[in-house]
Design a protein around this motif. Structure first.
Motif, PDB file in Angstrom:
ATOM      1  N   ALA A 166      23.421  64.411  60.839  1.00 16.81           N
ATOM      2  CA  ALA A 166      22.914  64.860  62.019  1.00 16.81           C
ATOM      3  C   ALA A 166      22.599  66.429  62.066  1.00 16.81           C
ATOM      4  CB  ALA A 166      24.156  65.075  63.245  1.00 16.81           C
ATOM      5  N   GLU A 167      21.257  66.785  63.027  1.00 12.56           N
ATOM      6  CA  GLU A 167      20.753  68.251  62.905  1.00 12.56           C
ATOM      7  C   GLU A 167      21.037  68.750  63.940  1.00 12.56           C
ATOM      8  OE1 GLU A 167      16.470  68.404  61.510  1.00 12.56           O
ATOM      9  OE2 GLU A 167      16.298  66.323  61.756  1.00 12.56           O
ATOM     10  N   GLY A 168      21.387  68.446  65.028  1.00 16.55           N
ATOM     11  CA  GLY A 168      21.784  69.125  66.384  1.00 16.55           C
ATOM     12  C   GLY A 168      20.383  69.566  66.995  1.00 16.55           C
ATOM     13  N   LEU A 169      20.363  70.581  67.671  1.00 11.14           N
ATOM     14  CA  LEU A 169      19.180  71.039  68.415  1.00 11.14           C
ATOM     15  C   LEU A 169      17.971  71.699  67.339  1.00 11.14           C
ATOM     16  CD1 LEU A 169      20.783  72.655  71.546  1.00 11.14           C
ATOM     17  CD2 LEU A 169      20.015  70.103  71.141  1.00 11.14           C
ATOM     18  N   VAL A 170      16.987  71.428  67.777  1.00  9.89           N
ATOM     19  CA  VAL A 170      15.962  72.035  66.763  1.00  9.89           C
ATOM     20  C   VAL A 170      14.830  72.797  67.592  1.00  9.89           C
ATOM     21  CG1 VAL A 170      15.997  70.307  65.180  1.00  9.89           C
ATOM     22  CG2 VAL A 170      14.428  69.976  66.822  1.00  9.89           C
ATOM     23  N   ASP A 171      14.346  73.742  66.943  1.00  4.22           N
ATOM     24  CA  ASP A 171      13.310  75.006  67.799  1.00  4.22           C
ATOM     25  C   ASP A 171      12.053  73.843  67.792  1.00  4.22           C
ATOM     26  OD1 ASP A 171      11.947  76.799  68.611  1.00  4.22           O
ATOM     27  OD2 ASP A 171      11.717  78.008  66.824  1.00  4.22           O
ATOM     28  N   ALA A 172      11.596  73.750  69.224  1.00  2.00           N
ATOM     29  CA  ALA A 172      10.401  73.206  69.458  1.00  2.00           C
ATOM     30  C   ALA A 172       9.355  74.027  70.261  1.00  2.00           C
ATOM     31  CB  ALA A 172      10.688  71.993  70.757  1.00  2.00           C
ATOM     32  N   GLY A 173       9.884  75.148  70.010  1.00  2.00           N
ATOM     33  CA  GLY A 173       8.806  76.503  70.424  1.00  2.00           C
ATOM     34  C   GLY A 173       8.923  76.848  71.957  1.00  2.00           C
ATOM     35  N   HIS A 174       8.699  77.993  72.381  1.00  2.00           N
ATOM     36  CA  HIS A 174       8.661  78.474  73.601  1.00  2.00           C
ATOM     37  C   HIS A 174      10.012  78.803  74.198  1.00  2.00           C
ATOM     38  CE1 HIS A 174       4.301  78.473  74.755  1.00  2.00           C
ATOM     39  NE2 HIS A 174       4.433  77.195  73.976  1.00  2.00           N
ATOM     40  N   GLY A 175      10.891  79.087  73.188  1.00  2.00           N
ATOM     41  CA  GLY A 175      12.166  79.347  73.587  1.00  2.00           C
ATOM     42  C   GLY A 175      13.103  78.004  73.727  1.00  2.00           C
ATOM     43  N   THR A 176      12.460  76.892  73.526  1.00  2.00           N
ATOM     44  CA  THR A 176      13.175  75.731  73.722  1.00  2.00           C
ATOM     45  C   THR A 176      13.619  75.032  72.513  1.00  2.00           C
ATOM     46  OG1 THR A 176      11.459  75.483  75.670  1.00  2.00           O
ATOM     47  CG2 THR A 176      12.948  73.457  74.763  1.00  2.00           C
ATOM     48  N   HIS A 177      15.037  74.549  72.653  1.00  2.00           N
ATOM     49  CA  HIS A 177      15.887  73.797  71.498  1.00  2.00           C
ATOM     50  C   HIS A 177      16.114  72.417  72.006  1.00  2.00           C
ATOM     51  CE1 HIS A 177      15.765  77.854  69.879  1.00  2.00           C
ATOM     52  NE2 HIS A 177      16.120  77.378  68.737  1.00  2.00           N
ATOM     53  N   LEU A 178      15.462  71.594  71.291  1.00  2.73           N
ATOM     54  CA  LEU A 178      15.665  70.207  71.781  1.00  2.73           C
ATOM     55  C   LEU A 178      16.264  69.248  70.961  1.00  2.73           C
ATOM     56  CD1 LEU A 178      12.120  69.757  73.156  1.00  2.73           C
ATOM     57  CD2 LEU A 178      14.015  70.078  74.482  1.00  2.73           C
ATOM     58  N   PRO A 179      16.968  68.175  71.149  1.00  6.30           N
ATOM     59  CA  PRO A 179      17.591  67.447  70.116  1.00  6.30           C
ATOM     60  C   PRO A 179      16.530  66.568  69.535  1.00  6.30           C
ATOM     61  CG  PRO A 179      18.048  66.467  72.455  1.00  6.30           C
ATOM     62  CD  PRO A 179      17.414  67.844  72.455  1.00  6.30           C
ATOM     63  N   VAL A 180      17.068  66.018  68.400  1.00  5.87           N
ATOM     64  CA  VAL A 180      16.071  64.875  67.555  1.00  5.87           C
ATOM     65  C   VAL A 180      16.303  63.823  68.230  1.00  5.87           C
ATOM     66  CG1 VAL A 180      15.736  63.877  65.569  1.00  5.87           C
ATOM     67  CG2 VAL A 180      16.025  66.328  65.548  1.00  5.87           C
ATOM     68  N   ALA A 181      15.200  62.813  68.573  1.00  5.87           N
ATOM     69  CA  ALA A 181      15.429  61.810  69.356  1.00  5.87           C
ATOM     70  C   ALA A 181      16.404  60.700  68.769  1.00  5.87           C
ATOM     71  CB  ALA A 181      14.010  61.089  69.397  1.00  5.87           C
ATOM     72  N   ALA A 182      16.465  60.503  67.574  1.00  8.32           N
ATOM     73  CA  ALA A 182      17.216  59.563  66.970  1.00  8.32           C
ATOM     74  C   ALA A 182      18.616  59.723  66.995  1.00  8.32           C
ATOM     75  CB  ALA A 182      16.994  59.470  65.458  1.00  8.32           C
TER      76      ALA A 182
END
Length: 833
Positions: free
Chosen positions: A637-653
């Motif tokens: 598991a990775e948890g939330l990852v940095d997607a840019g623009h101050g947004t951290h999103l979960p990996v879809a899997a």
């Protein structure tokens, strides 16, 4: 932590990183392992074009034969094979794959994403299409082509009247191609709904994305009846199960119903992508916006829905009750309304704009002049008394070609010229496209207006020759001569596009001044598409923000950082387009082509009576599919990852609704339609087939009923409880065992049906019961494999995810529900009979 643009270096360094991550192997094996949409789409397009050339050559053979009465150019056997293969190649091997190829190439750019939802699934679909199509063409070259027409009506296509393997080649080869189409359709639906630029809500989607979404959903609901019909006919030919034999409780009209449940929607499946291209290109050529965007989307949806109520349009002369004739005649006429809305929208767009007569616009004018005539003759054929008069004449042939060439081929040529700069980075230099237009369009009208008149004068279609003095001689000579001129024009189009692909002028970005996102990418589009995922504010992003391409290239969108050294793109909410997840895309792999090889082998091995090889290939399908899923599933598991623009999103899997859940959902839509078609066939034979019912029904007994009810309940509960256990960190073994017990119980109930009626070749009733039980058994086995996969993941120490269990739960629920319906259909008539 906010991601600043290009914190890992310069824009050039970012592009080099992305190119390294997304590019295929530069060696030849790269074509066998790549899953990038650019590579897949180009190969798809090239193969579909090759099949168009083959289909065109077959058409010229037909016109050469019909040019003069009593022609000795071909005998009846050769002619029947040629006209069967012409229709087969054009309808199955060219028309649908060609627009799917364009969708694979263009959709990621239009939607502002880096690739399609399931890159490997797209590659798998491509190779299954290539293998299945090649088998059909090779059989033709060996003199083993089918000769029963591209519609393959029984009893003409039965073993008694079509001995040999010609019909089997058609049934098994075309079925494999339809499997490819469904795989691509699933990929398209999930891509359009989930893989878009940030801020691209449904109301901001490019109009082509709407059209292709509707078409993909139509494929998922129109192709399964045809797959079922092909399965029934092949099983009858190979094993003697009498689904279409009147003397044993079958009915050949069942084939026509199943075929046209697919066949008439297919006409609109072919037309709507072309309409999407028209709605995309026309505003750019007119230097304005599309008039009535919302009305056009509504018209496309309406046309798609209405198309499924028209299949009896092709069966008006088969003895349908008058009430049914009235209903289907009215429905056939009603399709003119949404079509007219589109036509008037396009005319209004031209009216309010300033049209420039470039080559794409020239071909679109050819579309208007041609398709309207085809639509009017379609309305004529919807009128029952007129239909009775011209049924199976060349009038129907001419109408079909007006709709398919005028409504599909001409717009697709316009699309190729329009998007050529984007796909190749070159603008046209040699201007053969205009010359080709003035050969193709006038010659087309001369050809098929003459064919219309010959049909009105009574010339029957599907006949290899005709006698002198019936008023058809001059008409056929004119039609054949003009058809060769038309063929020269199409050859010039292919030559022109080929030359300009390699020798055209290098042009500036967005040479047409278009307003949609695909023109924000470099030309030609790189393997990764966009350096960062765009953020859009309106329906026409390049008009609202002319500097958007530069900002995308600088990494100022989402995921503008390649430091994680893997293929990533953005998943958004379906309605609003808000960023939701980060999808990690798979890299290059040989697994898709290996799976395509074993799948195609399982389909084609029965042609040479190698049933053992077919069974072995099915085992190979299971093994390769498990390796595919096993190697792509994340192990930690990775948890939330940095997607840019101050947004951290979960990996879809790691989410509860991963891409696999969405793909399974829409694949089960197709599976459900397939099962519904099977139930339709069961009810149809029960209602109208002669020699039905048989002397004794199958009555229910207590043990199989208890096994079915208990098995369905356990099967539905097991994966659902496993998902809940994973979410709470509890043991999953008891839930998986419960699911396993449910699968075995349901399979045992299905086996009891087969044991109770041991001879499926004796009567269509028995054959249908075996098919219902086989459907239950097949899905039980599939669910068993999925449960075993979850158990093996747990044994190997890989952390299970809720999303994986929810995917299995979807399939388990479907298996339980359809199993109860199928077994109930088998038992209940006996209980009350």
């Amino acid at each position: 932590m906010t991601q600043t643009p290009l914190r890992r270096g310069t824009a050039l360094r970012l592009h080099r990183q992305l190119e390294r991550i997304w590019s295929p192997d530069p060696r030849f094996r790269g074509w066998l392992t790549t899953n990038n949409n650019n590579d897949v789409g180009r190969l798809f397009l090239a193969v579909a074009t090759l099949f168009f050339v083959i289909g065109g050559l077959l058409a010229m053979l037909i016109r050469a034969q019909l040019a003069t009465p009593g022609s000795a150019f071909m005998g009846p056997e050769a002619y029947n094979q040629v006209f069967t293969m012409h229709g087969t190649v054009m309808m199955f091997l060219f028309a649908i794959p060609f627009f799917e190829a364009l969708a694979v190439l263009l959709l990621p750019g239009m939607l502002g994403t880096r690739d399609l939802a399931y890159p490997r699934l797209g590659v798998y679909g491509l190779w299954v299409y290539i293998f299945g199509g090649s088998a059909v063409i090779i059989a033709m070259l060996m003199g083993l082509a089918p000769d029963g027409g591209w519609f393959m009506y029984p009893p003409l296509s039965s073993a008694a009247f079509s001995p040999g393997i010609g019909a089997d080649v058609w049934l098994l080869g075309i079925t494999s191609i339809e499997v490819s189409a469904i795989a691509t359709a699933v990929e398209i639906v999930v891509t359009v709904l989930r893989y878009r630029a940030a801020g691209m809500s449904l109301s901001r989607m490019p109009i082509f994305a709407w059209y292709i979404l509707i078409v993909a959903l139509m494929i998922l609901t129109a192709f399964p009846p045809m797959i079922l019909g092909s399965l029934l006919l092949e099983v009858e030919r190979a094993l003697g199960w009498p689904f279409f034999q009147v003397e044993n409780g079958g009915d050949p009209l069942l084939w026509q119903h199943l075929f046209w449940l697919f066949g008439h929607p297919e006409v609109y499946i072919i037309f709507l992508p072309a309409a999407g291209m028209i709605a995309t290109i026309l505003p750019v050529m007119a230097r304005t916006t599309l008039l009535g965007y919302g009305w056009v989307v509504a018209a496309a949806v309406s046309l798609a829905v209405l198309s499924f109520g028209l299949w009896v349009h092709h069966m008006f002369t088969t003895g349908i009750p008058h009430l049914g004739l009235a209903f289907f005649s009215a429905a056939s006429t009603l399709v003119a309304v949404p079509t007219s809305i589109m036509i008037f929208s396009w005319i209004g767009t031209l009216w309010k704009g300033r049209v420039r007569m470039e080559v794409p616009m020239l071909w679109l004018i050819g579309f208007f002049a041609t398709f309207v005539i085809g639509g009017l003759t379609g309305v004529m054929l919807a009128i029952v008394p007129f239909n009775w008069q011209v049924h199976d004449t060349h009038f129907v042939v001419a109408h079909l070609h007006y709709v398919l060439i005028g409504g599909y081929v001409l717009p697709m040529i316009a699309a190729i010229y329009y998007f050529q700069p984007l796909l190749t980075g070159r603008f046209h230099f040699f201007r053969l496209g205009a010359v080709a237009f003035w050969l193709v369009v006038p010659a087309f009208h001369i050809t098929f207006l003459a064919v219309h008149v010959a049909g009105l004068l009574g010339q029957r279609r599907r006949t290899w020759t005709y006698d002198e003095g019936q008023g058809w001689d001059l008409l056929n000579l004119v039609a054949s001569t003009a058809s060769f001129v038309m063929a020269i024009g199409f050859a010039l189009v292919i030559l022109d596009i080929g030359i300009n692909t390699f020798a055209g002028l290098r042009g500036k970005r967005n040479p047409w001044g278009a307003t949609t996102l695909e023109w924000a990418a470099p030309m030609p589009s790189p393997a990764y598409g966009f350096a960062s995922i765009p953020i859009v504010q309106g329906r026409y992003p390049l008009t609202a923000d002319p500097d958007l391409p530069q900002r995308i290239a600088k990494g100022e969108g989402y995921l503008g950082d390649a430091s994680r050294n893997r293929r990533e793109t953005l998943i958004v909410t379906t309605t609003t387009g808000a960023p939701l997840q980060v999808a990690v895309m798979p890299g290059n792999s040989a697994l898709p082509i290996v799976l395509a090889v074993v799948t195609s082998t399982s389909f084609l091995a029965p042609l040479v009576q190698a049933y053992w090889l077919s069974g072995l290939a099915l085992v190979g399908v299971v093994i390769v599919a498990l390796v595919w899923v096993w190697t792509t599933a994340p192990r930690r598991a990775e948890g939330l990852v940095d997607a840019g623009h101050g947004t951290h999103l979960p990996v879809a899997a790691e989410c509860a609704d991963p891409p696999g859940w969405w793909g399974s959902l829409f694949l089960l839509v197709a599976d459900g339609v397939h099962f519904g078609s099977l139930m339709f066939g069961y009810a149809f034979l029960w209602t109208v087939a002669p020699n039905w019912p048989p002397p004794a029904y199958l009555g229910p007994t207590l043990l199989p009923v208890l096994l079915a009810l208990g098995g369905a309940a356990a099967l539905a509960a097991g994966p659902r409880l496993a998902a809940r256990a994973i979410g709470k960190g509890l043991r999953t073994a008891p839930a998986l065992v419960l699911g396993l017990v449910g699968v075995l119980a349901l399979a045992a109930a299905a086996a009891s049906v087969m044991l109770a009626r041991p001879d499926p070749a004796s009567h269509a009733y028995d054959a249908t019961l075996w098919l219902l039980a086989g459907h239950v058994g097949f899905h039980a086995a599939l669910t068993l494999i999925m449960l075993a996969y979850l158990a093996l993941r747990r044994i190997a120490g890989h952390g299970l995810r809720v999303g994986e269990a929810r995917i299995v739960s979807l399939w388990a629920d479907f298996t339980a529900a359809t199993g109860l319906v199928a077994l109930g259909a088998a038992w209940l008539p006996g209980a009350f009979g």
